[in-house]
Each structure stands twice: as C-alpha cells, then as structure tokens.
Design a protein around this motif. Sequence first.
Motif, PDB file in Angstrom:
ATOM      1  N   VAL A  22      -6.969   2.955   7.627  1.00 42.65           N
ATOM      2  CA  VAL A  22      -6.937   4.218   6.891  1.00 42.65           C
ATOM      3  C   VAL A  22      -6.875   5.312   7.953  1.00 42.65           C
ATOM      4  O   VAL A  22      -7.601   5.257   8.942  1.00 42.65           O
ATOM      5  CB  VAL A  22      -8.190   4.393   6.010  1.00 42.65           C
ATOM      6  N   GLU A  23      -5.985   6.280   7.778  1.00 45.05           N
ATOM      7  CA  GLU A  23      -5.800   7.277   8.826  1.00 45.05           C
ATOM      8  C   GLU A  23      -7.022   8.205   8.904  1.00 45.05           C
ATOM      9  O   GLU A  23      -7.356   8.889   7.945  1.00 45.05           O
ATOM     10  CB  GLU A  23      -4.528   8.092   8.584  1.00 45.05           C
ATOM     11  N   LEU A  24      -7.651   8.213  10.086  1.00 44.21           N
ATOM     12  CA  LEU A  24      -8.905   8.936  10.285  1.00 44.21           C
ATOM     13  C   LEU A  24      -8.804  10.070  11.300  1.00 44.21           C
ATOM     14  O   LEU A  24      -9.795  10.766  11.539  1.00 44.21           O
ATOM     15  CB  LEU A  24      -9.985   7.961  10.768  1.00 44.21           C
ATOM     16  N   ARG A  67       0.834  -1.191   0.000  1.00 41.24           N
ATOM     17  CA  ARG A  67       0.000   0.000   0.000  1.00 41.24           C
ATOM     18  C   ARG A  67       0.877   1.252   0.000  1.00 41.24           C
ATOM     19  O   ARG A  67       2.040   1.207   0.397  1.00 41.24           O
ATOM     20  CB  ARG A  67      -0.928   0.003   1.213  1.00 41.24           C
ATOM     21  N   ARG A  68       0.299   2.347  -0.437  1.00 34.43           N
ATOM     22  CA  ARG A  68       1.044   3.594  -0.540  1.00 34.43           C
ATOM     23  C   ARG A  68       0.622   4.578   0.548  1.00 34.43           C
ATOM     24  O   ARG A  68      -0.563   4.671   0.903  1.00 34.43           O
ATOM     25  CB  ARG A  68       0.809   4.220  -1.917  1.00 34.43           C
ATOM     26  N   LEU A  69       1.600   5.317   1.023  1.00 31.35           N
ATOM     27  CA  LEU A  69       1.360   6.363   2.016  1.00 31.35           C
ATOM     28  C   LEU A  69       0.937   7.618   1.272  1.00 31.35           C
ATOM     29  O   LEU A  69       1.642   8.631   1.251  1.00 31.35           O
ATOM     30  CB  LEU A  69       2.636   6.591   2.840  1.00 31.35           C
ATOM     31  N   GLU A  70      -0.237   7.509   0.646  1.00 30.25           N
ATOM     32  CA  GLU A  70      -0.715   8.563  -0.238  1.00 30.25           C
ATOM     33  C   GLU A  70      -2.203   8.780  -0.031  1.00 30.25           C
ATOM     34  O   GLU A  70      -2.900   7.933   0.541  1.00 30.25           O
ATOM     35  CB  GLU A  70      -0.470   8.174  -1.710  1.00 30.25           C
ATOM     36  N   TYR A 104      -4.179   7.449   3.295  1.00 28.36           N
ATOM     37  CA  TYR A 104      -4.853   8.695   3.665  1.00 28.36           C
ATOM     38  C   TYR A 104      -6.153   8.837   2.881  1.00 28.36           C
ATOM     39  O   TYR A 104      -6.325   8.241   1.804  1.00 28.36           O
ATOM     40  CB  TYR A 104      -3.954   9.898   3.386  1.00 28.36           C
ATOM     41  N   LEU A 105      -7.067   9.640   3.393  1.00 29.88           N
ATOM     42  CA  LEU A 105      -8.280   9.957   2.662  1.00 29.88           C
ATOM     43  C   LEU A 105      -7.932  10.704   1.372  1.00 29.88           C
ATOM     44  O   LEU A 105      -7.012  11.526   1.341  1.00 29.88           O
ATOM     45  CB  LEU A 105      -9.202  10.841   3.510  1.00 29.88           C
ATOM     46  N   SER A 106      -8.673  10.414   0.323  1.00 28.28           N
ATOM     47  CA  SER A 106      -8.516  11.196  -0.901  1.00 28.28           C
ATOM     48  C   SER A 106      -9.170  12.560  -0.700  1.00 28.28           C
ATOM     49  O   SER A 106      -9.975  12.763   0.227  1.00 28.28           O
ATOM     50  CB  SER A 106      -9.187  10.472  -2.070  1.00 28.28           C
ATOM     51  N   ASP A 107      -8.850  13.496  -1.568  1.00 26.55           N
ATOM     52  CA  ASP A 107      -9.477  14.817  -1.490  1.00 26.55           C
ATOM     53  C   ASP A 107     -10.989  14.693  -1.653  1.00 26.55           C
ATOM     54  O   ASP A 107     -11.758  15.394  -0.981  1.00 26.55           O
ATOM     55  CB  ASP A 107      -8.911  15.734  -2.580  1.00 26.55           C
ATOM     56  N   SER A 108     -11.415  13.814  -2.549  1.00 29.23           N
ATOM     57  CA  SER A 108     -12.847  13.644  -2.782  1.00 29.23           C
ATOM     58  C   SER A 108     -13.546  13.088  -1.540  1.00 29.23           C
ATOM     59  O   SER A 108     -14.625  13.559  -1.164  1.00 29.23           O
ATOM     60  CB  SER A 108     -13.077  12.714  -3.973  1.00 29.23           C
TER      61      SER A 108
END
Length: 810
Positions: free
Chosen positions: A203-205, A166-169, A174-178
Amino acid sequence: MTHARTYSGTLIQEPSLREQEHSRLARRAAAEGIVLLKNTGTLPLDLSAPVALFGAGASRTVKGGIGSGDVNNRSNVSIYQGLKDAGLRLTSEGWIEDYEARYHAARAAWKQKVLEAAKQVDNPFDAYSANPFVLPQGRPIVPQDVQGAAAVVYVLSRIAGEGKDRRLEKGDYYLSDSEWNDLRTLDRLGLPIVLLLNAGGPVELTDLLDVAVHIEAVLQLSQLGQEGGHAVADVLLGKTTPEGKLTATWARRYTDYPCAERFSYLDGDLEKAVYQEGIYVGYRYFDSFGVQPLFPFGYGLSYTDFSLRFAGLRVGSDAIEVDVETENAGICFSGREVVQVYISCPQNGGAKELRRLAGFAKTRLLAPEECQTLTIRIPQKQLAAFAPQKQGWVVEQGLYGVWVGNSSASVTLCAQIRVDAETLIERTHPICPLDHSLDELGAANAAQKEASHPAGLPVYGFCPQPQSLPERPAAPLAEGPVEELIPLLYGNITKGTSTLGSAGVRVPGSAGESTEELEASHGVPSLIMADGPAGLRLRQSYQVDRASGRVYGVGVLGSLENGYLETPPQHDNADTYYQFCTAFPVGTALAQTWDTALMEEFGRAIAREMEEFGVDLWLAPGMNIQRNPLCGRNFEYYAEDPFLSGTLAAAVTCGVQQSGRCGVTIKHFACNNQEDNRMGVDVQISQRALREIYLRGFEIAVKTAAPAAIMSSYNRINGVYASNSRDLCTVLARQEWGFDGVIMSDWNTTVPDDGSTPWKCAAAGNDIIMPGNPDDDADIRSAYAGGSLSEEDIRTCAGRVMALAKKLRG
C-alpha cells in the motif's frame, strides 16, 4: 442401514489434537513472517502501558485472500483478540464496538449485492469475484478514544483475491480518505503510532510517512492466517523478535515500478500483456536503473542488530560456497538474521541486472554476542544468463562480484570470481516463439551499468561445467482399448461443476477429482484434489443421509465464506461430518520467513491434513512471480525473485511429499501474473525473460524436489494457451527438466469459445483437463477419430495419470 462407503472428516466437533498442534505452528510461522519496516524505539510495547487500537483490521483482521486460496477453518484470532488475550489494556473499546456494528451492516449489504449479481451470470463465482467485500471504515477518531493510552496501534487492511486485480484507487493501493484522516488526527495527538499493514501486497505510504512524524513503527504483516492476532501480539510485546524480510520491493510511487502504466486494465487492453521490462523485474529494475525504493527487497529490521563478516569462499565443480560469520551485536534481544548473497555479473553490452540473489541462509536464534557461521551454496546456474542466440545458458567470461548483506540495498562486495572462458553450461530448445519483435528495456536504458570492483579483494577462479539434461524414465504407455482410456484425460464429471468448490464428490468441498470410470475395469483410483496454498480448502462440515448414505451437496455460493452467502440447509435423519483444516499464513507471509526448514515443516503439516481427509493432490504451492503489486493473487505467491520462489517451493514440496502418499501441484505454469481476463490474456514475452524470470522458479522446484504435478495456467504465452503448449508441457518440463509427473489444466480452461482446445491439451502433454465436462470428452474423441490426436498421445497422458495414481494410492 450400513453403507460401505467411508466419509472424510469426523463426527466429533471438538478441536482435535492435530488442530491444536497445527494452530501452534500457524502462530509461530505467522510471527516469523512479520517484517519490521521501521522502529524508532517504540517497539516492543510495555504490557503494563495501555494502548489505543484502531483501523478496519483491528477487530476484523484479514486472515488471507479470497477465492480458491481461502481456507474454511474453524475460527480466526483478530489483532484485537490477540492483544486482549495477551493482557494488554485497550482504551478504544468504544471505537471497536462501534466498528463491529458497521462491519455487520456492510457484510449484510454485500451479501445482497452478490446474490443479486449471481442471478445475472452463469457461474455464481463470477459474481463473487467481481464484487469483493471491502472492509468499511470506522467512525472518526476523537481524543477520548486515546485518553490514557501510551501508544496507538493502527491496522490498515486490504482484501484481494482470485479473478480480479487490485485497483490503483483510494482504499486499495492508496490510502482511503478515512484512513488518511485517521492517521493525521492521531499524528496531531502526539502519541507514538505503530502502523500495521494487513494486506497481501504493498500500500503506498510515501506521503504519509513524509508528513506523519509520530508514526514510529511500521510492520508488514501480510495476511497471517487463523493465528494472526496472537502472532502480532507476540511481536509487538517482545515475546518474539521480528525476523521477516520482504520478498518484493516496495516502491515510493506506483509509477516507479517498471512499465507500471501498462499493467492489466491500466492501459485499456486486456487482450494482451506486453512484458516490455524483460528481465528487469523487482529489485533487478530498481538497482539497475537507480530508482530508490521505499523499502528494498530482502529488507527487514529486528529488535537487535547483527554484524556480518565474510569468512571465506570455496569453489567446487559446479557450485560455490560462501561462509559468512553472523553475530548478534545487540545487548538485550535474541534474534535471527537472514544472510543474503548476491552476484554481480560482467556487463558485456547486453541487458544485465546490476545484481541478482544467488543464495541465502537463516541463522538459528542467536543470543546477544553469540555468533554462527553460515555456509551458503551458490549453484553455477545463478551465474549464468540465458543466451537466445546460443540457445542455452551461458556463464560469461569475466569478473563476478560476490556481495553479502541483509537486503538487496545493504550489501558489501566481499570477493570476486574469475571465469576465464565463456561456457555454455546447458543447451535448450526454442520454446514459445514471438512472431514479432519486442522492444524491451536493455543495457542502454540502465542508469548503472556495472558495479565497481575495488582492488585488494580476494579473487577465486571458477571453471563452469557443462551439464547434460536430466534423465527420467519414459512414462509407461497405458494399455487397453484406447477409447476406454480417454476418460483419464479429464476430471470426474459431476453435476454443478464450477470453478470453485463444487467439483469434488468424495471429499466434500475439494476442488475436484480425476476420473473414477476406470476404477472397476482397470483398478485406477481417482485422485482427490484440494485447493491451497495457505492450507486445505474443504467444506467445514457436510451432512450424510443415514438411510441412503448420500452426501448432501451445496452450490457454489454455499461453498464460499463458510456458507455465509448461502447457508446449506440442515437435514433430518442425517449425520454431520466436520473437516476443520488449518488456515496458515498466506504464501507471501510464509515466504517472508526466508526459512526453508519452516517451509518444509509447513509442508509436512499440510500432508498430515491431506492424509486425514483423504486428499491426494494439493493444488499448491502457488509460485508465480510478483511482477506488479496490483496482481490480485500476489498474496498466494512467494516473491518477485525466481530463485527465492523456487527454493521455498522446493522446501514445501519436500515436506508434503516426504511420506510418498501425498503430492503437490505447483502452479500456475506459467506467466499468470494478472487476474483480469486471466483466461484470455496473451502474454507477449521474450524467451530470455521467460526463462530467467518466469520459468526459473518452476525449474528449481522440479529439479530439486520432483513435484507430483504441475498446473498449467489459463493465459496464452505468445499466442498459445499454456495448456495447449507442447513447448511448455513436453519440451521444457519433460525433455529439459526431466519432469515425470502429471500436468493438469486450471479449472474450466476449456470453456467453449473462451479458452484452450481440449484435444490440444492431450497433444501438448497436459495430461488432465480439470474439472472435466462432457464437451472435453466429445472434442477429444472427435480429434482422435479425425486423426488430429494420435493414439500415442492418448496412451502417454493416460499412462502418466495411471502411474501417479499407483504411486500415491498404491
């Protein structure tokens, strides 16, 4: 024309009674594994009150991970479908319809991308794994979408799988902008929000939960298999009370994880992975270093409340039993609780975690005010630490705390155990030596060095007992000319062999087979192997030419995604056979049940399908430690804790192997904790961390359930490929643990110039190289002729393969 060969599967396309029964089991297991992380009273939902449903996973709920852990089942129930089937009215039908159009367009574009990439590589699976499908985002949410709704359900989904971490992106960890904009928009609209996490890992919340005041319920679904949508509806609407518990710590920030910046690709060096955190993995780190998690290990809420009361402790010769009275203290809902017992060990100056999980048990379904007393057995080895200088497992002198609770962060010190003299309970052999020093985290780094033991607690004396190594009969040496036995040391060589889905011949879509060359001459049948661990991975259907009896094959891409990437051609004058297997919840979701009885029932269901389709060995359970949340294959694995992982794997193993006709293959042995460069990375690790964290689960499964097989991992451990490691395959597994089954390699681990050495597999005690290729045969014969590989090693490996074939195939 009549053909003697029989074919797996059935000519009947309609769902079988077995499919229906296993679908019900998949639904029950999925509901039991859902973890309620937050609830301020919004749940359960009122069936009569409309709901607005959004998120990428709403109508396209992710059932599991991609790669060999996938299952080509008949159909999947999305959360959208599950809620509709339950009779809940949705106000966001227009948003869902628009999302479906976006989804199909994204799938078509992704398909073309993979097909183009496949033209540039030797193995098309590499193009597939390097370009995982990413769920598209939906259109912006507008007030009309929630008009008339009493609450909002938002499904946040992620896809991950074999071959890539998985990517730290944004859009992954992380949450997407959308997603962020959607949830902030919904928060401003003021309706209660139920956030569903349909992802194989965290997922970081933290930032979201800090600002979105109307997120009133959060549930970790993981990936729930084919019946996930129905299971979610069962929980959201109160038909089932949530009872799952986390099996990995969720940090507030990614950087809170130990050595987070050095994981996989993040430090720019994929050639080595330095396990500098040592024994401080997961909650062991968070507790010992005083790092506050977002959600702790073992955590999970219910629609009711439970009270736990320590009810006594008994000391045996080599174990301790703890009684805990558990009461449903609520007034409305029945439910089940997981009682967890942790041990705090004396802090004598060396590295030692604050507490470790030592035992657990789950109640039956308790009605309000109903009680049950559980007895939780703690093996003495759960008090021990590995002492490299003594080359063995030691229970140290001092006071041990017994903590009872329902998560690693919610425990009460209930009793003390006094050990009067240090005891070496088990002698071991030096394995996997490091050729340089390793600067690990230690006691001097820890923020909390010892748990306080207040006066007045009961103290129980315990005298640990030294244990001798288990005895197993030596594998019979295979007889006959040694040159004729060599084909037993690698899989059945077939044209088009790949890392996924095209190596099996007799059961189409199976992962591979042991050799069939000795069937006529020596009566040794080939063993059919199928992937897992969420169910059997076979082709959904295949065709057989009526005139010749030939099975029409498919390429690698045709075996993926139920043929979406490359549709197999339809042939005239051919019969179609169907192999509909069940997609159960993924490994993490199953583990979140903390239910050994359910895991054994799941194992029996897997065995039933294995017997139906003619599969001998299931390439599961996957039981690598969830060392870091970015591992792309964490969804297949059970936990960050080795005791929990080993106990659950043992239960599944007992279920699968109960009839004696099917076997499991526990994997990946060992330290396969990342996917990027998994075939070449060198894991650099201390012997103590290796034994206490990464081997302990395998040890528990081997000693308590005797799995038929073990699969060695791709990676190197302190410079030596796992499949070439005699320390792992022979000294540890066989001499110390008493393992008497077969050890096989992971698929294509002996790719020339990019992996382990074929003849060294046999010399190490890695009996079978899978799936087998001509280079393996030539290398082994050359080594035998030159004296590098002994006749005894060949006969020993071949003898174990023959013994397993006789055991499973009679």
